[in-house]
Write a protein that holds these residues in place. Structure first.
Motif, PDB file in Angstrom:
ATOM      1  N   GLN A 187      -5.064  -1.597  -8.155  1.00  0.00           N
ATOM      2  CA  GLN A 187      -5.180  -1.913  -6.737  1.00  0.00           C
ATOM      3  C   GLN A 187      -5.961  -3.206  -6.589  1.00  0.00           C
ATOM      4  O   GLN A 187      -7.094  -3.321  -7.076  1.00  0.00           O
ATOM      5  CB  GLN A 187      -5.845  -0.769  -6.001  1.00  0.00           C
ATOM      6  N   GLY A 193      -3.946   5.526  -9.570  1.00  0.00           N
ATOM      7  CA  GLY A 193      -4.413   4.287  -8.961  1.00  0.00           C
ATOM      8  C   GLY A 193      -5.808   3.947  -9.453  1.00  0.00           C
ATOM      9  O   GLY A 193      -6.718   4.770  -9.381  1.00  0.00           O
ATOM     10  N   SER A 213      -1.341   2.048 -11.503  1.00  0.00           N
ATOM     11  CA  SER A 213      -1.367   1.067 -10.435  1.00  0.00           C
ATOM     12  C   SER A 213      -2.742   0.416 -10.369  1.00  0.00           C
ATOM     13  O   SER A 213      -3.750   1.096 -10.201  1.00  0.00           O
ATOM     14  CB  SER A 213      -1.059   1.724  -9.092  1.00  0.00           C
ATOM     15  N   TYR A 262       0.818  -1.205   0.000  1.00  0.00           N
ATOM     16  CA  TYR A 262       0.000   0.000   0.000  1.00  0.00           C
ATOM     17  C   TYR A 262       0.858   1.264   0.000  1.00  0.00           C
ATOM     18  O   TYR A 262       1.836   1.372   0.727  1.00  0.00           O
ATOM     19  CB  TYR A 262      -0.919   0.006   1.225  1.00  0.00           C
ATOM     20  N   ILE A 265      -2.435   7.487  -1.019  1.00  0.00           N
ATOM     21  CA  ILE A 265      -3.067   7.977  -2.244  1.00  0.00           C
ATOM     22  C   ILE A 265      -3.664   9.350  -1.990  1.00  0.00           C
ATOM     23  O   ILE A 265      -4.283   9.582  -0.955  1.00  0.00           O
ATOM     24  CB  ILE A 265      -4.172   7.001  -2.691  1.00  0.00           C
ATOM     25  N   VAL A 274       1.772  -2.351 -10.431  1.00  0.00           N
ATOM     26  CA  VAL A 274       2.057  -1.199 -11.295  1.00  0.00           C
ATOM     27  C   VAL A 274       2.408  -1.729 -12.676  1.00  0.00           C
ATOM     28  O   VAL A 274       3.340  -2.526 -12.831  1.00  0.00           O
ATOM     29  CB  VAL A 274       3.200  -0.331 -10.730  1.00  0.00           C
ATOM     30  N   ASP A 311      -8.833   1.287  -8.815  1.00  0.00           N
ATOM     31  CA  ASP A 311      -9.344   0.271  -7.910  1.00  0.00           C
ATOM     32  C   ASP A 311     -10.100  -0.764  -8.739  1.00  0.00           C
ATOM     33  O   ASP A 311     -11.187  -0.489  -9.257  1.00  0.00           O
ATOM     34  CB  ASP A 311     -10.265   0.904  -6.865  1.00  0.00           C
ATOM     35  N   ASN A 345      -0.604  -3.128  -4.772  1.00  0.00           N
ATOM     36  CA  ASN A 345      -0.525  -2.431  -6.059  1.00  0.00           C
ATOM     37  C   ASN A 345       0.281  -3.228  -7.080  1.00  0.00           C
ATOM     38  O   ASN A 345       1.416  -3.624  -6.805  1.00  0.00           O
ATOM     39  CB  ASN A 345       0.146  -1.071  -5.864  1.00  0.00           C
TER      40      ASN A 345
END
Length: 152
Positions: A89, A56, A87, A30, A33, A78, A58, A76
């Motif tokens: 998530q 990011g 990224s 993590y 963010i 990436v 999700d 993450n």
């Protein structure tokens, strides 16, 4: 001899997904963010990855899954996309899996909704399915990420 391909795997709920290993930049725990006002719901925000600003996404939200439990931090993955680093998530990072092209099939009819829309197909493994993610669609590089970039 069947051609092989390697995937970096990760989990959302109990589903195993994979991204072509060549597209993965790195895996990280993590990171803090910074939320972006008015960003699409799938964009969780921006993170600073050693001086590189990374969007990011999700994947739970992208796939219309329930949000993570309160206090549970995402991992993450990436990846390198056409729009730069993004990224993804996820709930949990898996292993690198090598598969042959003869185990690949189109997404099963039992998959519905957003999950089916972002898959290239599946590989049948010994104990489960490896859902192969279409990173361009999943990242929303044509929708979500582009709309964030326009606002900056």
């Amino acid at each position: 001899m069947a051609k092989t391909q390697q995937f970096c795997t990760y989990y959302l709920d109990k589903l195993m997904f994979g991204v072509d290993l060549e597209k993965v930049q790195e895996l990280i725990r993590y990171l803090e963010i910074t939320e972006i006002p008015l960003a699409p719901r799938v964009v969780s925000g921006l993170m600073n990855l050693r001086g590189q600003i990374v969007t990011g996404i999700d994947l739970r939200r992208r796939l219309d899954m329930a949000d993570r439990a309160e206090g549970v931090s995402p991992m993450n993955v990436v990846i390198r996309s056409a729009d730069g680093a993004v990224s993804l998530q996820v709930d949990q990072i898996g292993d690198v899996v090598e598969v042959t092209e003869d185990s690949f099939e189109r997404p099963p009819e039992t998959l519905q909704g957003k999950v089916r829309e972002v898959l290239l197909g599946v590989h049948k493994l010994e104990k489960q399915l490896l859902h192969v993610l279409d990173t361009e669609k999943a990242c929303g590089t044509t929708e979500a990420v582009a709309s964030v970039a326009e606002r900056q």
